[in-house]
Scaffold this motif. Structure first.
Motif, PDB file in Angstrom:
ATOM      1  N   ALA A   1       0.821  -1.206   0.000  1.00  0.00           N
ATOM      2  CA  ALA A   1       0.000   0.000   0.000  1.00  0.00           C
ATOM      3  C   ALA A   1       0.852   1.251   0.000  1.00  0.00           C
ATOM      4  CB  ALA A   1      -0.866  -0.006   1.249  1.00  0.00           C
TER       5      ALA A   1
ATOM      6  N   GLU B   1     -10.528  -0.607   5.997  1.00  0.00           N
ATOM      7  CA  GLU B   1     -10.396  -1.758   6.907  1.00  0.00           C
ATOM      8  C   GLU B   1      -9.472  -1.372   8.045  1.00  0.00           C
ATOM      9  OE1 GLU B   1      -8.859  -5.302   5.082  1.00  0.00           O
ATOM     10  OE2 GLU B   1     -10.163  -5.083   3.349  1.00  0.00           O
ATOM     11  N   ASP B   2      -9.683  -1.981   9.196  1.00  0.00           N
ATOM     12  CA  ASP B   2      -8.731  -1.805  10.291  1.00  0.00           C
ATOM     13  C   ASP B   2      -7.346  -2.163   9.800  1.00  0.00           C
ATOM     14  OD1 ASP B   2     -10.489  -1.079  12.228  1.00  0.00           O
ATOM     15  OD2 ASP B   2     -10.617  -3.056  13.186  1.00  0.00           O
ATOM     16  N   LYS B   3      -6.370  -1.350  10.128  1.00  0.00           N
ATOM     17  CA  LYS B   3      -4.990  -1.741   9.847  1.00  0.00           C
ATOM     18  C   LYS B   3      -4.380  -2.263  11.135  1.00  0.00           C
ATOM     19  CE  LYS B   3      -0.687  -0.318   7.703  1.00  0.00           C
ATOM     20  NZ  LYS B   3       0.130  -1.204   8.514  1.00  0.00           N
ATOM     21  N   LEU B   4      -4.214  -3.579  11.180  1.00  0.00           N
ATOM     22  CA  LEU B   4      -3.720  -4.199  12.402  1.00  0.00           C
ATOM     23  C   LEU B   4      -2.200  -4.137  12.441  1.00  0.00           C
ATOM     24  CD1 LEU B   4      -5.935  -7.302  11.872  1.00  0.00           C
ATOM     25  CD2 LEU B   4      -6.387  -5.526  13.540  1.00  0.00           C
TER      26      LEU B   4
ATOM     27  N   ARG C   1       2.052  -9.875   8.660  1.00  0.00           N
ATOM     28  CA  ARG C   1       1.255 -10.352   7.544  1.00  0.00           C
ATOM     29  C   ARG C   1       1.609 -11.804   7.258  1.00  0.00           C
ATOM     30  NH1 ARG C   1       0.765  -6.707   2.307  1.00  0.00           N
ATOM     31  NH2 ARG C   1      -0.674  -7.923   1.055  1.00  0.00           N
TER      32      ARG C   1
ATOM     33  N   ARG D   1       5.641 -12.352   5.351  1.00  0.00           N
ATOM     34  CA  ARG D   1       5.653 -11.316   4.337  1.00  0.00           C
ATOM     35  C   ARG D   1       6.864 -11.436   3.422  1.00  0.00           C
ATOM     36  NH1 ARG D   1       4.599  -5.233   4.319  1.00  0.00           N
ATOM     37  NH2 ARG D   1       6.010  -4.809   2.649  1.00  0.00           N
TER      38      ARG D   1
ATOM     39  N   GLU E   1      -3.492 -11.059   8.778  1.00  0.00           N
ATOM     40  CA  GLU E   1      -2.526 -10.483   9.708  1.00  0.00           C
ATOM     41  C   GLU E   1      -2.691 -11.225  11.036  1.00  0.00           C
ATOM     42  OE1 GLU E   1      -0.707  -7.743   8.520  1.00  0.00           O
ATOM     43  OE2 GLU E   1      -0.042  -6.698  10.313  1.00  0.00           O
TER      44      GLU E   1
ATOM     45  N   PHE F   1      -7.829 -10.992   5.422  1.00  0.00           N
ATOM     46  CA  PHE F   1      -8.309  -9.854   4.638  1.00  0.00           C
ATOM     47  C   PHE F   1      -8.319 -10.074   3.132  1.00  0.00           C
ATOM     48  CE2 PHE F   1      -3.875  -8.579   5.825  1.00  0.00           C
ATOM     49  CZ  PHE F   1      -3.314  -8.560   4.557  1.00  0.00           C
TER      50      PHE F   1
ATOM     51  N   THR G   1     -10.845  -8.739   8.865  1.00  0.00           N
ATOM     52  CA  THR G   1     -10.577  -7.384   9.362  1.00  0.00           C
ATOM     53  C   THR G   1     -11.888  -6.598   9.274  1.00  0.00           C
ATOM     54  OG1 THR G   1      -9.845  -6.897   7.131  1.00  0.00           O
ATOM     55  CG2 THR G   1      -8.138  -7.202   8.776  1.00  0.00           C
TER      56      THR G   1
ATOM     57  N   MET H   1      -6.626   0.779   6.413  1.00  0.00           N
ATOM     58  CA  MET H   1      -6.246   0.537   5.027  1.00  0.00           C
ATOM     59  C   MET H   1      -7.453   1.001   4.224  1.00  0.00           C
ATOM     60  SD  MET H   1      -3.333  -1.116   5.081  1.00  0.00           S
ATOM     61  CE  MET H   1      -3.217  -1.702   3.388  1.00  0.00           C
TER      62      MET H   1
ATOM     63  N   LYS I   1      -9.054   0.447   0.471  1.00  0.00           N
ATOM     64  CA  LYS I   1      -8.866  -0.388  -0.722  1.00  0.00           C
ATOM     65  C   LYS I   1      -9.868  -0.001  -1.799  1.00  0.00           C
ATOM     66  CE  LYS I   1      -6.854  -4.007   2.090  1.00  0.00           C
ATOM     67  NZ  LYS I   1      -6.893  -5.382   2.586  1.00  0.00           N
TER      68      LYS I   1
ATOM     69  N   ARG J   1       3.553  -1.789  -5.028  1.00  0.00           N
ATOM     70  CA  ARG J   1       3.059  -0.796  -4.081  1.00  0.00           C
ATOM     71  C   ARG J   1       2.379   0.283  -4.896  1.00  0.00           C
ATOM     72  NH1 ARG J   1       4.366   0.053   0.930  1.00  0.00           N
ATOM     73  NH2 ARG J   1       6.340  -1.051   0.884  1.00  0.00           N
TER      74      ARG J   1
ATOM     75  N   LYS K   1      -2.527   3.181   2.924  1.00  0.00           N
ATOM     76  CA  LYS K   1      -2.519   2.992   4.376  1.00  0.00           C
ATOM     77  C   LYS K   1      -2.591   4.366   5.010  1.00  0.00           C
ATOM     78  CE  LYS K   1       2.404   2.087   3.984  1.00  0.00           C
ATOM     79  NZ  LYS K   1       3.454   1.127   4.114  1.00  0.00           N
TER      80      LYS K   1
HETATM   81  P1  AMP Z   1       2.798  -2.060   3.546  1.00  0.00           P
HETATM   82  O1  AMP Z   1       3.237  -3.484   3.666  1.00  0.00           O
HETATM   83  O2  AMP Z   1       3.862  -1.090   3.860  1.00  0.00           O
HETATM   84  O3  AMP Z   1       2.105  -1.788   2.268  1.00  0.00           O
HETATM   85  O4  AMP Z   1       1.717  -1.817   4.694  1.00  0.00           O
HETATM   86  C1  AMP Z   1       0.610  -2.580   4.733  1.00  0.00           C
HETATM   87  C2  AMP Z   1       0.777  -3.656   5.769  1.00  0.00           C
HETATM   88  O5  AMP Z   1      -0.236  -3.524   6.720  1.00  0.00           O
HETATM   89  C3  AMP Z   1       0.586  -5.040   5.215  1.00  0.00           C
HETATM   90  O6  AMP Z   1       1.789  -5.585   4.766  1.00  0.00           O
HETATM   91  C4  AMP Z   1       0.011  -5.827   6.370  1.00  0.00           C
HETATM   92  O7  AMP Z   1       1.026  -6.447   7.104  1.00  0.00           O
HETATM   93  C5  AMP Z   1      -0.592  -4.779   7.270  1.00  0.00           C
HETATM   94  N1  AMP Z   1      -2.047  -4.812   7.389  1.00  0.00           N
HETATM   95  C6  AMP Z   1      -2.710  -4.653   8.542  1.00  0.00           C
HETATM   96  N2  AMP Z   1      -4.026  -4.689   8.350  1.00  0.00           N
HETATM   97  C7  AMP Z   1      -4.234  -4.874   7.022  1.00  0.00           C
HETATM   98  C8  AMP Z   1      -5.384  -4.977   6.205  1.00  0.00           C
HETATM   99  N3  AMP Z   1      -6.605  -4.886   6.708  1.00  0.00           N
HETATM  100  N4  AMP Z   1      -5.198  -5.161   4.877  1.00  0.00           N
HETATM  101  C9  AMP Z   1      -3.956  -5.236   4.347  1.00  0.00           C
HETATM  102  N5  AMP Z   1      -2.830  -5.140   5.076  1.00  0.00           N
HETATM  103  C10 AMP Z   1      -2.957  -4.963   6.400  1.00  0.00           C
END
Ligand code: AMP
Length: 563
Positions: free
Chosen positions: A233, A253-256, A260, A275, A305, A345, A377, A404, A406, A417, A423
């Motif tokens: 993201a 969505e909640d970003k936990l 991942r 990841r 997650e 998710f 999520t 997040m 989407k 990305r 995010k």
């Molecule tokens: P990034 O990896 O920098 O793009 O940041 C997004 C990260 O947020 C993902 O890699 C996941 O580990 C984490 N995440 C937490 N909640 C969610 C969600 N609902 N959907 C997608 N990613 C999520």
């Protein structure tokens, strides 16, 4: 005829020497056309600085300390010379070549009677190094490295070292390899890119392209138990930016704040990948069990997650979760000590069909239909900014990192990305910190002091205590300015670190404050980046350790409110 590794090293040397993308593409395309079919995958992996293809679970596990020891013995010169060579070149491989040529037993050329290293031989030896594990493996790896580097020429050693540390620094990246494969085998670029996304690695596509051409590449599909690169993201400043980016409506969505995972399931066989595509199945037995019990599909690739939860069910900080991913002997005990919770998710594959080109809402609908009792999520679909903002506040008060966003009709783009996912993070209050030392950069930042040591003042003792380090946030011009100023206030230089009289204050953003034994104050900023140089502030006005501690404790309060 097997291709010598020397040819690959010479190619990399040419790549390093130019920044012309088309020339680079043509050089690699030409090389791929000439090598044997069985050399294409290892060669492309190595050109990209990998010992093995991306999806491969093998890792070399060679520490810099081990490698340094080997280089030192082979070069047989004072280590000062290496440091000097490194400070000239900013590159470990290049520095190795220089000192090997100076003092080493190493040869510049292979004589007629000696057997030259081939690409396949290098791969075979790297595999042996990766497979050397268990007690005494460090010594055995050392011997293997010594014989490998010992039969190499100095130019070969330069690139072997780069492969061993996993950084080529030739400026030739995966996307350019796709261009080269397309050019070499006359296959449209989009066909190569799509296959590379599905195979999880361009090197395998290259190998198939060489033997089977376009038809072969077109037939590449997802494979269960071969992890797919995760979609990523882009950061958005607020919900508004996300809504605008998505044409007015988004799924929030909640970003936990956890880890991942990607789960592959076929019948009762379940594997979990991190990841970084590492197999972490053994660390997470409860996830395996849940998926076996709950997922209502024979075959699936799921994404989610995991977060660590305390005894009362509230989420714990990320660092506790990380203990679950380290190699441990007593996993059963760990599952009791650090219970985890899974939130799903995404769904990328369902009963022999890839879903990655399906729109997000469709994938989510299918996910919901097969996920049984496993939580998804929390999600809100809206075009209303106020509603999105309310959801963000709620997410944060539940102890999450943010949201997040989407795009509803978006497909899943592995490894990319982009703006399809945004995010939006809660940012903690920024800190004004003092720069107390800096390190020289390497590569493009060679000659610049670009990695900064950040400190806060202990208001009780008056001492400046380190809380973090960062090379992120400043523009090139700012770094050049900082370098000049820091050089002027330098008091000493040791181990590539320049210690300065504390004068400069910078504003620093970060995502979290962690407990850390690394620094005297016991805390460290996670993902620190400089947002501004605060020339309006003197070090005496910078933030204190007491303030850092306060913010650290607030994090816990936030997390503790999670249901
Ligand atoms: P990034 O990896 O920098 O793009 O940041 C997004 C990260 O947020 C993902 O890699 C996941 O580990 C984490 N995440 C937490 N909640 C969610 C969600 N609902 N959907 C997608 N990613 C999520």
């Amino acid at each position: 005829m097997p291709t010598e590794f020397r040819t690959l090293a010479e190619l990399c040397e040419k790549l390093e020497g130019t920044s012309k993308r088309l020339l680079m593409r043509d050089l690699v395309a030409d090389f791929l056309k000439k090598v044997q079919a069985d050399e294409v995958e290892p060669a492309t992996s190595m050109i990209l600085g990998r010992a093995f293809p991306k999806w491969d679970q093998r890792t070399l596990e060679v520490s810099w300390a081990t490698l340094r020891g080997v280089i030192k013995r082979l070069a047989n010169v004072d280590w000062k010379e290496f440091r000097e060579a490194f400070s000239h070149t900013g590159d470990v491989g290049a520095a190795t070549k220089i000192i090997l040529e100076k003092g080493g037993k190493i040869r510049k050329q292979v004589t007629l009677f000696e057997k030259a290293l081939t690409i396949l031989e290098v791969r075979r030896r790297l595999a042996v190094i990766a497979e050397t594990t268990g007690s005494g493996s460090r010594e055995r790896k050392e011997r293997l490295l010594e014989t490998l580097l010992g039969v190499a020429t100095s130019l070969e050693a330069k690139y072997l070292v780069k492969i061993l540390i996993g950084e080529m620094r030739t400026g030739f990246f995966e996307g350019m390899m796709e261009l080269a494969v397309s050019e070499a085998f006359q296959i449209p670029l989009d066909v190569v890119q799509r296959a590379s996304m599905l195979a999880g690695d361009v090197s395998e596509v290259a190998a198939i392209a060489k033997v089977q051409g376009k038809e072969g590449v077109l037939s590449i599909r997802f494979q269960l138990f071969r992890p797919i690169r995760p979609m990523m993201a882009q950061m958005a400043a607020d919900v508004d930016e996300a809504l605008r980016g998505h044409g007015g409506e988004s799924a929030f969505e909640d970003k936990l704040d956890g880890a991942r995972i990607q789960i592959h399931k076929s019948g009762d066989k379940v594997k979990v990948y991190s990841r970084r595509l590492t197999d972490v199945t053994e660390s997470l037995p409860e996830v395996v069990q849940l998926v076996r019990d709950q997922i209502g599909a024979r075959e699936a690739i799921l994404e989610g997650e995991v977060i660590a939860v305390g005894k009362d069910g509230s989420p714990m900080l990320f660092q506790h979760l990380m203990r679950r991913f380290r190699r441990v002997h007593n996993i059963e005990e760990m599952t009791k000590q650090i219970p985890i919770q899974l939130y799903l998710f995404d769904l990328l594959y369902l009963d022999e069909a890839s879903l990655i080109t399906d729109p997000y809402v469709e994938r989510r609908r299918k996910l919901k239909a097969i996920s049984g009792d496993i939580s998804l999520t929390k999600q809100v679909i809206t075009n209303d900014r106020a509603e999105a903002e309310r959801f963000l506040r709620e997410a944060m008060s539940r102890g999450h990192e943010g949201l997040m966003a989407k795009k509803l009709d978006s497909r899943y783009t592995p490894g990319v990305r982009g703006k399809r996912w945004f995010k939006i993070k809660r940012t903690l209050e920024p800190l004004d910190l003092v720069v107390v030392a800096a390190e020289w950069g390497y590569g493009r930042r060679h000659g610049w002091l670009s990695d900064y040591y950040l400190a806060a003042r202990d208001s009780e003792s008056g001492e400046l205590l380190m809380v973090g380090k960062t090379f992120k946030g400043l523009t090139d011009t700012e770094i050049i300015g900082m370098t000049k100023r820091l050089k002027e206030s330098a008091v000493k230089e040791e181990h590539g670190r320049v210690v300065v009289v504390p004068k400069i204050v910078v504003e620093v953003a970060y995502n979290e404050i962690q407990k850390s034994p690394k620094y005297k104050c016991g805390m460290a900023l996670r993902f620190a980046r400089i947002t501004r140089i605060r020339d309006d502030k003197s070090p005496a006005e910078a933030d204190t350790i007491q303030k850092v501690k306060e913010i650290y404790e607030q994090q816990f309060e936030k997390k503790a409110r999670y249901p």
